[in-house]
Enzyme design. Structure first.
Site, PDB file in Angstrom:
ATOM      1  N   ASP A  38       0.818  -1.215   0.000  1.00  0.00           N
ATOM      2  CA  ASP A  38       0.000   0.000   0.000  1.00  0.00           C
ATOM      3  C   ASP A  38       0.857   1.274   0.000  1.00  0.00           C
ATOM      4  O   ASP A  38       2.025   1.241   0.372  1.00  0.00           O
ATOM      5  CB  ASP A  38      -0.869   0.056   1.271  1.00  0.00           C
ATOM      6  CG  ASP A  38      -1.968  -0.993   1.259  1.00  0.00           C
ATOM      7  OD1 ASP A  38      -1.966  -1.866   0.374  1.00  0.00           O
ATOM      8  OD2 ASP A  38      -2.827  -0.929   2.163  1.00  0.00           O
ATOM      9  N   HIS A 182       3.882  -2.301   3.029  1.00  0.00           N
ATOM     10  CA  HIS A 182       3.984  -0.989   2.387  1.00  0.00           C
ATOM     11  C   HIS A 182       5.274  -0.906   1.577  1.00  0.00           C
ATOM     12  O   HIS A 182       6.354  -1.103   2.150  1.00  0.00           O
ATOM     13  CB  HIS A 182       3.959   0.119   3.449  1.00  0.00           C
ATOM     14  CG  HIS A 182       2.676   0.143   4.222  1.00  0.00           C
ATOM     15  ND1 HIS A 182       2.463  -0.677   5.303  1.00  0.00           N
ATOM     16  CD2 HIS A 182       1.535   0.844   4.038  1.00  0.00           C
ATOM     17  CE1 HIS A 182       1.232  -0.460   5.771  1.00  0.00           C
ATOM     18  NE2 HIS A 182       0.651   0.460   5.021  1.00  0.00           N
TER      19      HIS A 182
HETATM   20 NI    NI Z   1      -2.377   3.092   3.467  1.00  0.00          NI
END
Ligand code: NI
Length: 225
Positions: A38, A182
């Site tokens: 993400d 991430h």
């Molecule tokens: Ni996020």
């Protein structure tokens, strides 16, 4: 009609680059795991793409519209390498705190920005912070988006340590799992070569979310995982 559809499908398959053929992995028969990243594209995303490419691993990237505007060529690279993409809103907003029109704006502007950068509009979105509710899901349906959550989060942004992140992923990995990480966390990218090697050793096929869904297109307005 059926014959035409089959013919079109086979023609599409032959013109697709080898990297895009992963939909052929049958997660009903083999052990699959979906790594998801993400908040990018960020400055560390190209290094991650290189690692995944070397390992023949596919992943899913939930892109932030604002970041795609800054780095459209990296977003394009993600798609070119056969990874799946999703919408992670324009400004990484907590959606339930916004009005309906603001939520639609967050989703729709991001669809456009991603479409312009990559030539492809996502069919999935992931709500920032996992903040969502029935209203958000209904508006996502209006924007033709399925909601994709996760089965396990590494909290990599908190750990910020390659060894700890590796340990977390290996502990959380399970068949048909969806792991949240991430690509903007440098320690995650640093940990990834060893993570990928170990997961493959354990027999996992690293696939995109659509492949994990048995190749079915994620349905708009439905929440997955
Ligand atoms: Ni996020």
């Amino acid at each position: 009609m059926v014959i035409h559809a089959l013919l079109a499908a086979s023609l599409a398959m032959t013109s697709m680059p080898a990297t895009a053929l992963q939909a052929r992995v049958d997660c009903a028969r083999v052990k699959c795991l979906a790594l998801t990243f993400d908040d990018g594209p960020g400055t560390t995303t190209p290094a991650l793409l290189k690692i995944l490419g070397k390992a023949g691993a596919k992943a899913t990237f939930f892109l932030v519209g604002k970041q795609v505007e800054k780095r459209p060529e990296i977003a394009a690279q993600v798609v070119k390498q056969g990874h799946a993409i999703g919408n992670h809103t324009y400004s990484h907003a907590s959606l339930p705190t916004l009005r309906d029109d603001e939520i639609l704006e967050e989703l729709k502007v991001t669809q456009e920005v991603i479409g312009q950068a990559t030539g492809q509009q996502p069919t999935m979105f992931r709500p920032p912070y996992g903040h969502t509710d029935e209203r958000v899901l209904g508006l996502a349906d209006e924007a033709n988006l399925a909601q994709v959550l996760w089965t396990a989060t590494t909290l990599d942004w908190q750990l910020r340590d390659a060894k700890k992140i590796k340990a977390a992923v290996l502990r959380l990995a399970g068949r048909d799992g969806v792991i949240l990480m991430h690509d903007t966390v440098p320690a995650t990218v640093k940990a990834m070569p060893e993570i990928v090697t170990e997961l493959k050793k354990r027999g996992y096929h690293l696939v995109t979310v659509p492949t994990l869904l048995r190749g079915k297109r994620p349905q708009s307005g439905v929440s997955y995982f």
